[in-house]
Design an enzyme around this catalytic site. Structure first.
Site, PDB file in Angstrom:
ATOM      1  N   ASP A 150      51.714  28.394  27.322  1.00 22.92           N
ATOM      2  CA  ASP A 150      52.105  28.286  28.734  1.00 22.92           C
ATOM      3  C   ASP A 150      51.746  26.937  29.345  1.00 22.92           C
ATOM      4  O   ASP A 150      50.832  26.246  28.877  1.00 22.92           O
ATOM      5  CB  ASP A 150      51.361  29.349  29.557  1.00 22.92           C
ATOM      6  N   HIS A 200      47.554  28.046  25.970  1.00 19.83           N
ATOM      7  CA  HIS A 200      48.050  27.045  26.923  1.00 19.83           C
ATOM      8  C   HIS A 200      48.154  25.697  26.221  1.00 19.83           C
ATOM      9  O   HIS A 200      47.126  25.177  25.760  1.00 19.83           O
ATOM     10  CB  HIS A 200      47.106  26.942  28.126  1.00 19.83           C
TER      11      HIS A 200
HETATM   12 ZN    ZN Z   1      50.539  29.590  33.458  1.00 15.97          ZN
END
Ligand code: ZN
Length: 454
Positions: A262, A404
């Site tokens: 992400d 992430h």
């Molecule tokens: Zn996010």
């Protein structure tokens, strides 16, 4: 033939969305068109994923300029202010997290001057309405100096400026006019969040403009770039037909997991992650932020070219549960458009920011919503080995793993987990592939966290 239809569809979408974006900005952005986006060194983001309060702040970084100090000061001032207010909250709510989101636009009326407009969105969970502020920074990059009103005007210019404001004109002081940006032909003030932007042509202020201030009106550097100018056909032809997908053989009998990344892309993390995936001939899913796409076209193309999937993670990482329906749509549409401009296709899945969703959001979103079943908290742990160990201690067939691609430590973790997962017989697939191979259809508005065998 199919490709041609897709291309035509994309162009039509670009035309429709391109227009609607310009018409639906937060503020009355009469200034959106007729500007040149300035090429900046990089985009940085501060993202904090708290249980009850979240922050997503994006800002540009200019190479070798003092402007970066002013930008950081502005960002941190607002973060500190938000944290102070949040610390006084009594009611904590994991679905409606208090939130600060800062996004920006950069405008460049001529070679020397840069104007940055920050939109600051602050929402405490007890607010009836989020608060939206505009703050601006104007800079002379040549002199490496900030531009204030006094650098542009002289004489009784304040009186003149006041005369353009119909309401509460007597209350307006110099401070009231401190948020402005410079256009090729106009100076645009953001006086009050409830007021539309006040746009005054330089010609009307001519007698107050300092002779030393470069006349932005006469400089011809602007080349408008409309979505329809974008050369989608050329980009589409760059994509190999197989998307790297056909070279992978998937067995329905062996376990599968989906790695998801992400908030990217970031050069420092996304590139090494792609390298690892490619080295082992596996793929993952990248839930990208729309505001990072244009700057990182090459990475976006590489993600797709190597058989990975792109998902929509909003434009500016704003918490969607705090937005009205039209703003939710705008956050998603802008990202769909940004990705389609680069790859020729729109994402088919989305991930809600901060994992926050409610019934209103489910009803407003025309895509499947993908959450996760394993969260190693990589943003907090920031240690490749620990992140990897956590994942490897939990992983089972059908898991969706949250990571992430902002952090180098996350890239380190990927380098450790991919060979070990393969070792254990796992197949690494995209989210869409995971559901496709397991025989479940992803449907609009539904939430997906994993697909475990019954
Ligand atoms: Zn996010």
């Amino acid at each position: 033939m199919k490709k041609k239809i897709l291309i035509v569809l994309c162009i039509i979408l670009c035309l429709i969305f391109g227009k609607s974006i310009f018409l639906n900005k937060f503020e009355d952005i009469t200034v959106s068109l007729g500007y040149m986006r300035f090429s900046i060194d990089t985009i940085e983001s501060i993202i904090q994923y708290g249980d009850y309060s979240v922050i997503g702040a994006h800002y540009p970084v200019f190479e070798g300029s003092d402007i970066n100090n002013d930008i950081l000061k502005l960002i941190h001032k607002n973060i500190d202010k938000f944290n102070d207010t949040f610390n006084r909250i009594i009611l904590l709510d994991p679905i409606y997290k208090s939130e600060l989101n800062i996004d920006y636009e950069v405008f460049k009326p001529n070679d020397d001057i840069v104007s940055i407009k920050f939109t600051i969105f602050e929402n405490m969970n007890y607010y009836a309405q989020p608060k939206i502020y505009i703050e601006t920074l104007n800079y002379d990059l040549n002199k490496d100096k900030r531009i204030y009103l006094n650098n542009i005007f002289r004489g009784d210019y304040l009186d003149e400026l006041r005369s353009y404001v119909s309401s509460h004109s007597t209350k307006l002081n110099k401070e009231s006019f401190s948020n402005f940006i410079l256009d090729k032909d106009n100076i645009v003030f953001f006086i009050d969040k409830n007021e539309p932007a006040l746009k005054i042509p330089y010609v009307k202020l001519q007698e107050y403009i300092r002779p030393g201030f470069k006349n932005v009106e006469t400089v011809e550097t602007f080349v408008p770039k409309n979505p329809e100018d974008y050369d989608i056909i050329a980009r589409d032809e760059m994509l190999p037909n197989d998307h790297g997908k056909t070279s992978r053989v998937i067995s329905l009998k062996r376990p599968m997991v989906a790695l998801t990344f992400d908030d990217g892309p970031y050069t420092r993390a996304t590139i090494p992650i792609l390298d690892t995936l490619k080295e082992h001939n596996v793929v993952g899913t990248f839930f990208v932020l729309g505001n990072r796409v244009e700057k990182h076209k090459d990475i976006i193309l590489r993600i797709v070219n190597e058989g990975n999937e792109i998902g929509n993670h909003t434009f500016s990482h704003i918490q969607l549960t705090s937005l009205p329906k039209n703003k939710i749509k705008e956050q998603l549409d802008k990202t769909q458009l940004a990705v389609a401009k680069v790859t020729g296709t729109e994402p088919k899945i989305m991930r809600p920011t901060y994992g926050s969703y409610d019934e209103k959001l489910r009803a407003s979103i025309n895509m499947p919503m993908i959450l996760w079943s394993i969260d190693p908290m990589d943003w907090k742990v920031k240690d490749g080995e620990k992140i990897a160990n956590y994942i490897l201690s939990k992983v089972k067939d059908g898991d969706i793993i949250l990571l992430h691609d902002i952090f180098v430590s996350t890239a380190d973790a990927v380098d450790l987990i991919v060979p070990e997962l393969l070792n254990r017989g796992f197949q690494l697939v995209t989210v869409s592939e995971l559901y496709e191979y397991k025989g479940e259809v992803l449907s609009v508005g539904n939430i997906y966290r994993h697909i475990y065998s019954k």
